[in-house]
Write an enzyme that holds these catalytic residues in place. Sequence first.
Site, PDB file in Angstrom:
ATOM      1  N   GLU A 179      -2.306  -8.193  -3.402  1.00  0.00           N
ATOM      2  CA  GLU A 179      -3.401  -8.146  -2.453  1.00  0.00           C
ATOM      3  C   GLU A 179      -4.391  -7.054  -2.809  1.00  0.00           C
ATOM      4  OE1 GLU A 179      -2.128  -8.407   1.737  1.00  0.00           O
ATOM      5  OE2 GLU A 179      -3.116  -6.478   1.840  1.00  0.00           O
ATOM      6  N   ILE A 218       8.524   0.879   8.196  1.00  0.00           N
ATOM      7  CA  ILE A 218       8.783   2.019   9.079  1.00  0.00           C
ATOM      8  C   ILE A 218      10.296   2.168   9.244  1.00  0.00           C
ATOM      9  CG2 ILE A 218       8.519   2.837  11.458  1.00  0.00           C
ATOM     10  CD1 ILE A 218       5.697   2.492  11.039  1.00  0.00           C
ATOM     11  N   VAL A 244       0.829  -1.201   0.000  1.00  0.00           N
ATOM     12  CA  VAL A 244       0.000   0.000   0.000  1.00  0.00           C
ATOM     13  C   VAL A 244       0.865   1.254   0.000  1.00  0.00           C
ATOM     14  CG1 VAL A 244      -2.107  -0.903   1.008  1.00  0.00           C
ATOM     15  CG2 VAL A 244      -0.199  -0.329   2.505  1.00  0.00           C
TER      16      VAL A 244
HETATM   17  O1  0RQ Z   1       3.309   9.259   9.768  1.00  0.00           O
HETATM   18  O2  0RQ Z   1       1.790  10.732   8.593  1.00  0.00           O
HETATM   19  O3  0RQ Z   1       1.957  10.756  11.096  1.00  0.00           O
HETATM   20  O4  0RQ Z   1       3.836  11.622   9.690  1.00  0.00           O
HETATM   21  O5  0RQ Z   1       4.685   6.604   9.317  1.00  0.00           O
HETATM   22  O6  0RQ Z   1       4.780   6.879   6.530  1.00  0.00           O
HETATM   23  O7  0RQ Z   1       6.307   7.613   4.754  1.00  0.00           O
HETATM   24  O8  0RQ Z   1       3.810   8.102   4.555  1.00  0.00           O
HETATM   25  O9  0RQ Z   1       4.807   5.782   4.288  1.00  0.00           O
HETATM   26  O10 0RQ Z   1       2.320   5.505   3.697  1.00  0.00           O
HETATM   27  O11 0RQ Z   1       4.193   4.129   2.678  1.00  0.00           O
HETATM   28  O12 0RQ Z   1       3.499   3.818   5.068  1.00  0.00           O
HETATM   29  C1  0RQ Z   1       5.053   0.944   6.775  1.00  0.00           C
HETATM   30  C2  0RQ Z   1       3.228   2.440   7.554  1.00  0.00           C
HETATM   31  C3  0RQ Z   1       4.525   2.992   5.488  1.00  0.00           C
HETATM   32  C4  0RQ Z   1       2.933   1.074   5.426  1.00  0.00           C
HETATM   33  C5  0RQ Z   1       3.947   1.850   6.339  1.00  0.00           C
HETATM   34  C6  0RQ Z   1       5.602   7.546   9.835  1.00  0.00           C
HETATM   35  C7  0RQ Z   1       5.505   8.729   8.892  1.00  0.00           C
HETATM   36  C8  0RQ Z   1       4.004   8.752   8.634  1.00  0.00           C
HETATM   37  C9  0RQ Z   1       3.561   6.708   7.177  1.00  0.00           C
HETATM   38  P1  0RQ Z   1       2.666  10.713   9.797  1.00  0.00           P
HETATM   39  P2  0RQ Z   1       4.905   7.205   4.977  1.00  0.00           P
HETATM   40  P3  0RQ Z   1       3.624   4.830   3.837  1.00  0.00           P
HETATM   41  C10 0RQ Z   1       0.233  -5.374   1.682  1.00  0.00           C
HETATM   42  C11 0RQ Z   1       1.310  -4.589   2.284  1.00  0.00           C
HETATM   43  C12 0RQ Z   1       2.388  -2.555   6.575  1.00  0.00           C
HETATM   44  C13 0RQ Z   1       1.344  -3.264   5.761  1.00  0.00           C
HETATM   45  C14 0RQ Z   1       1.854  -3.710   4.447  1.00  0.00           C
HETATM   46  C15 0RQ Z   1       2.290  -0.104   6.134  1.00  0.00           C
HETATM   47  C16 0RQ Z   1       3.652   7.274   8.586  1.00  0.00           C
HETATM   48  O13 0RQ Z   1       3.606   0.615   4.293  1.00  0.00           O
HETATM   49  O14 0RQ Z   1       1.332   0.043   6.865  1.00  0.00           O
HETATM   50  O15 0RQ Z   1       3.025  -3.683   4.123  1.00  0.00           O
HETATM   51  N1  0RQ Z   1       2.848  -1.329   5.937  1.00  0.00           N
HETATM   52  N2  0RQ Z   1       0.946  -4.158   3.614  1.00  0.00           N
HETATM   53  O16 0RQ Z   1       5.974   9.899   9.511  1.00  0.00           O
HETATM   54  C17 0RQ Z   1       8.628   7.081  13.005  1.00  0.00           C
HETATM   55  C18 0RQ Z   1       9.915   5.975  11.423  1.00  0.00           C
HETATM   56  C19 0RQ Z   1       8.890   6.205  10.472  1.00  0.00           C
HETATM   57  C20 0RQ Z   1       7.741   6.873  10.900  1.00  0.00           C
HETATM   58  C21 0RQ Z   1       7.543   6.357   8.792  1.00  0.00           C
HETATM   59  N3  0RQ Z   1      11.024   5.320  11.091  1.00  0.00           N
HETATM   60  N4  0RQ Z   1       9.727   6.414  12.660  1.00  0.00           N
HETATM   61  N5  0RQ Z   1       7.606   7.308  12.166  1.00  0.00           N
HETATM   62  N6  0RQ Z   1       6.932   6.939   9.821  1.00  0.00           N
HETATM   63  N7  0RQ Z   1       8.742   5.901   9.155  1.00  0.00           N
HETATM   64  C22 0RQ Z   1      -1.046  -4.558   1.472  1.00  0.00           C
HETATM   65  C23 0RQ Z   1      -1.984  -4.646   2.664  1.00  0.00           C
HETATM   66  O17 0RQ Z   1      -1.705  -5.258   3.620  1.00  0.00           O
HETATM   67  C24 0RQ Z   1      -3.272  -3.914   2.594  1.00  0.00           C
END
Ligand code: 0RQ
Length: 501
Positions: A293, A363, A269
């Site tokens: 997915e 993350i 996603v």
């Molecule tokens: O938070 O909006 O509050 O600032 O995490 O980060 O960079 O917008 O990235 O939308 O691609 O999400 C892993 C969450 C990444 C997602 C994850 C904070 C950042 C922001 C979102 P704010 P970005 P994305 C199959 C695949 C698990 C499920 C999955 C996810 C928010 O990809 O949910 O893979 N993955 N499913 O600020 C602190 C860090 C951070 C951090 C990012 N290191 N420390 N905060 N953020 N990195 C499909 C399905 O399962 C449906």
Amino acid sequence: KVSRIHCKALQSKIMTAEEAAALISSGDNVGMSGFTGSGYPKAVPLALAKRIETANSAGEKFRIGVWTGASTAPELDGALAKVDGVEMRLPYQSDPTCRKRINAGEMEYIDIHLSHVAQFVWFGFLGKLNIAVVEVAGILEDGRLIPSSSIGNNKTWLEQADKVILEVNSWQDSRLEGMHDIYYGTNLPPNRQPIPMVHPHDRIGDPYLHCDPDKVIAIIETYSPDRNSDFSAPDEKSRLIAGHILEFLEHEVKRGRLPKNLLPLQSGVGNIANAVMAGLNHGPFENMTAYTEVLQDGMLELLHSGKLVSASATAFSLSDKALVQLYAHLDEYKDKIILRPQEISNHPEIIRRLGVIAMNGMIEADIYGNVNSTHVMGSAIMNGIGGSGDFARNAYISIFMTPSQAKDGQVSCIVPMVSHVDHTEHDVQILVTEQGLADLRGLSPTQRAKVIIENCAHPNFKPALRDYHKRALEHSFGKHTPHLLDEALSWHQRYLTTGQM
Ligand code: 0RQ
């Protein structure tokens, strides 16, 4: 308006959402349809939230268990969380109100691999499923159901629940009929058989969901759109990440480790995943397939350009703009898109057999390649593991990607030790940030650390990571995966204390 309920025996069950919500009791476990904003019930959860609010303000404690496919929408997760109506939520959510309650310790939440959910219910691991609330696109004369824009766990909810509430949503395009493939060959161990799929576009099931009409206690007719989220145009970092991945894939084809049309793609996603798909649209690969997915905008573009010949998923996850495109060309896409139950779209057996190329967001990763997809600073849930673990462990190549920094550069996404582990070093072959790509295949932990720090970390954090690894090599108790245990998580603690890693 023409009714979509063609089964005479079921027509007498039509009622209002309020009447249907009154049939749900406090303490019930409710299996709801819905997957990333597609195909969730639009009326009953809202009516139920009202009922719960009234009950709770009268001093009752009315709470239910909410089981879904994955994330839903504000009208479901948001509304029920707002009135404190959820005792237990599983398996994946991304709703801000829900997340707040979970992280405040006010709502229980179990984060489960999406392919595990259905079988856990069949095994009896999660307790009794009392009611299913499932959105469908129509009901045939014989009572079979036309699924809507997502399948998720609906097959299992309809089979396992004692009672069923159906929402028949005439907003869902009637031409969806025939696009779904519901596999009815599953058995419980020790009676399982191989799943007969060898190509990502194989149809192995029935286009309709089956449901015992005697279990149906209510039918609600709705006309209500899915809640689709918009994608932002790929930013510079996403484009760089996509570029590194494309270059890597081309390299693998040249070395003979991937066929010219690649292997079936899985894409996670979010905006980065979408940018990778956009990159592929301008890349050299033809006749690609997807075994994934969710079908996002970028993948639809690939289908449209003809680069992608077929896509298998469990749900659409499209922006409003892409939805218009989907419906304008639905007849063309109909044979190319297959929606399946999530235990099949994410099935380890099939992912391993097909040799899927998995690409998921994260993350943070540590210098040895462990990946945290779910928890900020080790304790606050973001969304959940979703399907990333189903794909990562069983993929042909498992790729994880993130910008190298978060929170305006206060946080490094490459850390000495991840503060929570979703994907162990064993399930991660490639890490990518805008800085570069680390190919971890065939490398030992200390070899991996060097490549990850040099290729993926942001220059602002590189010196500190190099210093940590050097001192760990000198002073660690063991030299296989060197760590300074009193320092390994100090970066996270420093962020919590000072706002900066
Ligand atoms: O938070 O909006 O509050 O600032 O995490 O980060 O960079 O917008 O990235 O939308 O691609 O999400 C892993 C969450 C990444 C997602 C994850 C904070 C950042 C922001 C979102 P704010 P970005 P994305 C199959 C695949 C698990 C499920 C999955 C996810 C928010 O990809 O949910 O893979 N993955 N499913 O600020 C602190 C860090 C951070 C951090 C990012 N290191 N420390 N905060 N953020 N990195 C499909 C399905 O399962 C449906």
